[in-house]
Design a protein around this motif. Sequence first.
Motif, PDB file in Angstrom:
ATOM      1  N   GLU A 284      -2.395  16.923   4.704  1.00  0.00           N
ATOM      2  CA  GLU A 284      -1.345  17.270   3.744  1.00  0.00           C
ATOM      3  C   GLU A 284      -0.203  18.010   4.390  1.00  0.00           C
ATOM      4  N   THR A 289       2.377  13.284   3.223  1.00  0.00           N
ATOM      5  CA  THR A 289       1.029  13.238   3.785  1.00  0.00           C
ATOM      6  C   THR A 289       0.953  12.112   4.802  1.00  0.00           C
ATOM      7  N   GLU A 313      -4.176  15.030  -1.394  1.00  0.00           N
ATOM      8  CA  GLU A 313      -3.052  15.579  -0.638  1.00  0.00           C
ATOM      9  C   GLU A 313      -1.855  15.874  -1.536  1.00  0.00           C
ATOM     10  N   HIS A 316      -1.582  19.199  -3.246  1.00  0.00           N
ATOM     11  CA  HIS A 316      -1.221  20.365  -2.443  1.00  0.00           C
ATOM     12  C   HIS A 316       0.186  20.867  -2.767  1.00  0.00           C
TER      13      HIS A 316
END
Length: 620
Positions: A284, A289, A313, A316
């Motif tokens: 991430e 990503t 990801e 995040h």
Amino acid sequence: MKAKLILIVLMAFLSCKGPIISTEQPSKVSVIIDLVNVRNDKVNVSLNFPYVDHGTVVFCIPKTVPGTYSTDNYGRFIENLKAFDKKGTEMQTRKLDLNRWEIVNAKELGQITYEVNDTYDIEKEGGVFSPAGTNIDAGKNFMLNLYAFVGYIQNMENMPYQLNIERPTHLYPGTALDFYSKNKDDNCIQDVFYMERYFELTDNPIMYAIPDTLSFKTDTMEIVLSLYSATGKYKARDLKPALIKTMTAQKKFLGKIDNTDRYAVLLYLADPAKLDARGAGALEHNNSTTVVFSENTSLEVLEQALIDVVSHEFFHILTPLNVHSEEIHNFDFNDPKMSKHLWMYEGVTEYFAQLFQVNQGLCSDTEFFERMTEKINTSKQFDDTVPFTLMSEYILTDAHKNSFYNVYQKGALIGMCLDITLRELSDGQSGILDLMQQLGQKYGKDRPFKDDELVNEIVRLTHPSIRTFFETYVYGETPIPYELFLEKVGLTLQTEIIETDYFFKDQIPYVDINRDSGDIYFRNRTNLNSFLKEMGVQGGDILRAINGKPISKDGYREPILESRQWKPGQDVSFLIEREGKEIVLKTKTIIPTVTEWKILEIHQSEINGALQLRKFWLNG
């Protein structure tokens, strides 16, 4: 003729002296990465520095980077590093360790140059996780995780950076960054990027390839997919339907939370027939990503894998993008101090990656429950009494580094139990997604929290009893009683004894093959059956022989399949290799079993409001 001779002598003199460097005092670090003139599979990098107000400085390439939680020593891939003063004269440098070089008389420093090797075509990738690695394939692909290409001077990490990437005209960058381009000549285009500080540079990977890019809008956010398929087996359009479906659902799940206007997915599909990236997964970044898979993967499996990893990801953007500690905000790339809150950065992120799918109708309630109970079973392979905050703070140490996988298991389960508790305390009206939104409003990407103050803030925003939850199950040594939390939402969790084969459970083997060495080994982080435990097998053991029959990459199937004919009471011996030593293990066969947690019953009737609470939990 005389003029030509003077010119040749002058050129020779200048080449001996090194590059001519402007005496202008720039306010930023200016970087040039040359992707056009690749020599011996290496890329040339030069950094021009502003005025350095120190007599001696240390130039660094990261030892570790955020999100990997491993020591990778990217300085190993740097060769022929040289420093030059403002007049182009080479300066003395001294290598301190794998990642650091000392430069004296640094007030005169003008430029540092070096060559960069990549990881994908190195045996075992140099131990670097593929999505955190690099690729240099001249004229075809460059995977630029920039921390592996660009360094920094210690204590100057907050200087602005101008990144100039010179690339062949037929390649194009996939990135979440804004940039502009200008033609240098018929064969070269220069892309120019600006970053406010070194951390921003490391947080924005760029993948260069022949353009195969698609983009689409979901609400106010632009999603960009840049794909490189080594042999051309796949195109970006093949994955567009699955990506649109997934990320549209994620954006809908997030509701009012809107932290970024562009998100990039950089997908590298490796060629399994040559020395190439061998790992699989994703890393991430705040607005993007990097994803690596093998081209051997079927489209159906690739779609599901992309959904699983990109889902994680993407979330995040909640944390650590918008909610993070000082340890992350001021990350020390060569002597990192780790935060105590991996339960949030990775655990809650993984929990959201599962919860949104049931919330948005991408999977059934039962499928969601099965995934969470699988995490319970996997988490039980780790020491359940180690305080999660302690493991997190010391995750880079030998004592705890092998526990990182548990972040995605128990960390997600902490998120689940906290979510259920918050729903219960608010009569279903508020859960962990609401909490993350509130934390994001208080902090944001430019205001980190102090590590020891996060729980106080969570308690202030939610309920006093939440402190007990953290002190008992996150900071404390008490294993989480999952059955009690699930009972609140009408679910019954109990253990169940299941019979298995000697080497398989549900056709999934307890052994795997090391593709590089050919060794057959017992998989780590697996709930071994009762027979293998009785034998004394441990995860990571290399299997050399069964009952005296050698085991090899090309000859392991027959001895293992013969085990299906074993009867209870037979004598069996394994020759295994453990930590470089061969050991003989012996026992008598028994009927192999495993003990697992299972959701045995889902209450459909209203029990103390459990059914209603479950609806709030799953449907928001």
